[in-house]
Design a protein around this motif. Structure first.
Motif, PDB file in Angstrom:
ATOM      1  N   LEU A  43      -4.186 -85.282  16.503  1.00  0.00           N
ATOM      2  CA  LEU A  43      -3.449 -83.556  15.333  1.00  0.00           C
ATOM      3  C   LEU A  43      -2.844 -84.645  14.292  1.00  0.00           C
ATOM      4  N   VAL A  44      -1.674 -85.693  14.470  1.00  0.00           N
ATOM      5  CA  VAL A  44      -1.455 -86.852  13.062  1.00  0.00           C
ATOM      6  C   VAL A  44      -2.445 -87.222  11.977  1.00  0.00           C
ATOM      7  N   SER A  45      -3.508 -87.233  12.516  1.00  0.00           N
ATOM      8  CA  SER A  45      -4.254 -88.018  11.108  1.00  0.00           C
ATOM      9  C   SER A  45      -5.150 -87.447  11.088  1.00  0.00           C
ATOM     10  N   ILE A  46      -5.494 -85.827  11.892  1.00  0.00           N
ATOM     11  CA  ILE A  46      -5.770 -84.641  10.503  1.00  0.00           C
ATOM     12  C   ILE A  46      -5.722 -84.284   9.804  1.00  0.00           C
ATOM     13  N   THR A  47      -3.586 -83.911  10.139  1.00  0.00           N
ATOM     14  CA  THR A  47      -3.091 -83.769   9.162  1.00  0.00           C
ATOM     15  C   THR A  47      -2.565 -84.634   7.920  1.00  0.00           C
ATOM     16  N   LEU A  48      -2.667 -85.753   7.672  1.00  0.00           N
ATOM     17  CA  LEU A  48      -2.597 -86.569   6.805  1.00  0.00           C
ATOM     18  C   LEU A  48      -3.553 -86.892   6.486  1.00  0.00           C
ATOM     19  N   LEU A  49      -4.497 -87.131   6.444  1.00  0.00           N
ATOM     20  CA  LEU A  49      -6.494 -87.315   6.374  1.00  0.00           C
ATOM     21  C   LEU A  49      -6.456 -85.916   5.134  1.00  0.00           C
ATOM     22  N   SER A  50      -6.353 -84.512   5.959  1.00  0.00           N
ATOM     23  CA  SER A  50      -6.339 -83.280   5.086  1.00  0.00           C
ATOM     24  C   SER A  50      -5.546 -83.374   3.710  1.00  0.00           C
ATOM     25  N   ARG A  51      -3.764 -84.361   4.188  1.00  0.00           N
ATOM     26  CA  ARG A  51      -2.898 -84.248   3.272  1.00  0.00           C
ATOM     27  C   ARG A  51      -3.645 -84.326   2.015  1.00  0.00           C
ATOM     28  N   LEU A  52      -3.901 -86.487   2.100  1.00  0.00           N
ATOM     29  CA  LEU A  52      -4.874 -86.760   1.489  1.00  0.00           C
ATOM     30  C   LEU A  52      -5.814 -86.359   0.819  1.00  0.00           C
ATOM     31  N   LEU A  53      -6.478 -85.641   1.367  1.00  0.00           N
ATOM     32  CA  LEU A  53      -7.936 -85.176   0.416  1.00  0.00           C
ATOM     33  C   LEU A  53      -7.512 -83.585  -0.183  1.00  0.00           C
ATOM     34  N   SER A  54      -6.223 -83.746  -0.069  1.00  0.00           N
ATOM     35  CA  SER A  54      -5.922 -82.534  -0.728  1.00  0.00           C
ATOM     36  C   SER A  54      -6.525 -80.841  -0.066  1.00  0.00           C
ATOM     37  N   PHE A  55      -6.946 -81.499   0.770  1.00  0.00           N
ATOM     38  CA  PHE A  55      -7.521 -79.427   1.907  1.00  0.00           C
ATOM     39  C   PHE A  55      -6.627 -78.396   1.682  1.00  0.00           C
ATOM     40  N   GLU A  56      -7.597 -77.334   1.456  1.00  0.00           N
ATOM     41  CA  GLU A  56      -6.952 -75.848   2.003  1.00  0.00           C
ATOM     42  C   GLU A  56      -6.628 -75.689   3.150  1.00  0.00           C
ATOM     43  N   GLU A  57      -4.924 -75.123   2.731  1.00  0.00           N
ATOM     44  CA  GLU A  57      -4.678 -74.388   4.344  1.00  0.00           C
ATOM     45  C   GLU A  57      -5.074 -74.144   5.520  1.00  0.00           C
ATOM     46  N   HIS A  58      -6.004 -73.701   5.116  1.00  0.00           N
ATOM     47  CA  HIS A  58      -6.823 -72.666   6.609  1.00  0.00           C
ATOM     48  C   HIS A  58      -7.734 -73.838   6.824  1.00  0.00           C
ATOM     49  N   VAL A  59      -8.687 -74.594   5.878  1.00  0.00           N
ATOM     50  CA  VAL A  59      -9.410 -75.188   6.327  1.00  0.00           C
ATOM     51  C   VAL A  59      -8.375 -76.611   7.310  1.00  0.00           C
ATOM     52  N   LEU A 102      -5.773 -75.768   9.324  1.00  0.00           N
ATOM     53  CA  LEU A 102      -5.534 -75.404  10.669  1.00  0.00           C
ATOM     54  C   LEU A 102      -6.845 -74.901  11.710  1.00  0.00           C
ATOM     55  N   SER A 103      -8.037 -74.526  10.922  1.00  0.00           N
ATOM     56  CA  SER A 103      -8.959 -74.776  11.633  1.00  0.00           C
ATOM     57  C   SER A 103     -10.148 -76.065  11.783  1.00  0.00           C
ATOM     58  N   LEU A 104      -9.279 -77.610  11.150  1.00  0.00           N
ATOM     59  CA  LEU A 104      -9.309 -78.469  11.848  1.00  0.00           C
ATOM     60  C   LEU A 104      -9.062 -79.179  13.286  1.00  0.00           C
ATOM     61  N   LEU A 105      -7.451 -78.342  13.193  1.00  0.00           N
ATOM     62  CA  LEU A 105      -6.782 -78.826  14.330  1.00  0.00           C
ATOM     63  C   LEU A 105      -6.616 -79.085  15.819  1.00  0.00           C
ATOM     64  N   PRO A 106      -8.003 -77.781  16.191  1.00  0.00           N
ATOM     65  CA  PRO A 106      -8.596 -78.371  17.261  1.00  0.00           C
ATOM     66  C   PRO A 106      -9.759 -78.298  17.302  1.00  0.00           C
ATOM     67  N   LYS A 107     -10.420 -79.140  16.830  1.00  0.00           N
ATOM     68  CA  LYS A 107     -12.039 -79.491  16.451  1.00  0.00           C
ATOM     69  C   LYS A 107     -11.652 -81.023  17.589  1.00  0.00           C
ATOM     70  N   SER A 108     -10.871 -81.691  18.525  1.00  0.00           N
ATOM     71  CA  SER A 108     -11.226 -81.979  20.260  1.00  0.00           C
ATOM     72  C   SER A 108     -11.027 -81.677  21.261  1.00  0.00           C
ATOM     73  N   ILE A 109     -11.131 -80.192  20.766  1.00  0.00           N
ATOM     74  CA  ILE A 109     -10.993 -79.707  21.862  1.00  0.00           C
ATOM     75  C   ILE A 109     -11.846 -78.490  22.170  1.00  0.00           C
ATOM     76  N   THR A 110     -12.476 -78.219  23.617  1.00  0.00           N
ATOM     77  CA  THR A 110     -14.009 -77.364  24.053  1.00  0.00           C
ATOM     78  C   THR A 110     -13.293 -76.205  23.166  1.00  0.00           C
ATOM     79  N   THR A 111     -14.920 -75.574  22.596  1.00  0.00           N
ATOM     80  CA  THR A 111     -14.935 -74.403  21.868  1.00  0.00           C
ATOM     81  C   THR A 111     -14.271 -73.690  22.520  1.00  0.00           C
ATOM     82  N   PRO A 112     -14.182 -72.403  23.765  1.00  0.00           N
ATOM     83  CA  PRO A 112     -14.107 -72.420  24.168  1.00  0.00           C
ATOM     84  C   PRO A 112     -12.590 -71.810  24.601  1.00  0.00           C
ATOM     85  N   VAL A 113     -11.790 -72.410  23.767  1.00  0.00           N
ATOM     86  CA  VAL A 113     -10.472 -72.787  23.765  1.00  0.00           C
ATOM     87  C   VAL A 113     -10.381 -72.879  22.113  1.00  0.00           C
TER      88      VAL A 113
END
Length: 224
Positions: free
Chosen positions: A101-117, A119-130
């Motif tokens: 979660l921390v690494s995704i947030t830092l990388l997203s801020r560094l690359l200036s990702f939009e907020e919805h992107v 938030l969509s990235l945060l659960p990337k390592s969790i199985t799809t149904p969840v």
């Protein structure tokens, strides 16, 4: 009839790529990756709409839930070892979840990702149904989350064995926790090649990651 053809075609292609992978054990040839790539190419080249494919593909997708539940069997077989290492497993999965979660947030801020992107990235390592319900709850885009989840799983399944070899990681518990925490079902399916004990540790980690992620991800999203 079209739905049936899509189902049969997908299954035949998967078994064909499984045969190829057994003959040439190269990371990029893992069936779940090679089959996906070939399916996309076939659909694009023949101009077959995604909705047409999913008329049959959705039934294969429905098997995701039962497939995850079936992983409970090796958990039962190795329950004593799971109980023995319950603390290291719990702490390792929690650490993996938080670091992701921390690494995704830092990388997203560094690359200036939009907020919805982000938030969509945060659960990337969790199985799809969840992951998809979590994405909806925190304000992400479920479709994007599904793509990120698949990508995370494929990366883990492809690069995991290479990392094991380079870093000389040969313990079942280490292999299982690392892949299960980062690459959910797709990555765990790769662990079948390393034996039932490794698969069990991967299944435990994937399940625990989903449970912890259901609480931690929304809280983390509020903090950022």
């Amino acid at each position: 009839m079209i739905a049936l053809l899509m189902i049969i075609g997908t299954i035949v292609l998967f078994y064909l790529m499984t045969f190829v992978y057994r003959r040439f054990t190269y990371p990029l040839l893992i069936p779940i990756f090679s089959t996906t790539v070939l399916l996309v190419l076939i659909l694009v080249m023949n101009k077959i709409p995604y909705d047409t494919y999913m008329s049959g593909g959705k039934w294969i997708n429905e098997l995701l839930g039962p497939a995850v539940v079936s992983m409970a069997y090796p958990l039962y077989i190795h329950r004593e070892k799971i109980i023995k290492y319950k603390v290291p497993i719990f702490l390792s999965v929690l650490c993996a979840l938080l670091s992701g979660l921390v690494s995704i947030t830092l990388l997203s801020r560094l690359l200036s990702f939009e907020e919805h992107v982000l938030l969509s990235l945060l659960p990337k390592s969790i199985t799809t149904p969840v992951a998809i319900p979590i994405s909806e709850a925190v304000g992400g885009v479920p479709t994007l989350t599904a793509v990120f989840v698949i990508f995370a799983g494929l990366v883990g399944a492809i690069l995991g064995p290479i990392i094991f070899r380079v870093c000389r990681i040969d313990q079942a518990i280490s292999r299982g926790i690392s892949i299960g925490s980062a690459s959910h079902g797709i990555g765990v399916s790769k662990l079948t090649e390393y034996g039932e004990e490794t698969l069990t540790m991967g299944s435990v980690s994937m399940t625990l990651s989903a449970i912890l992620g259901s609480f931690v991800c929304p809280l983390f999203a509020l903090l950022i």
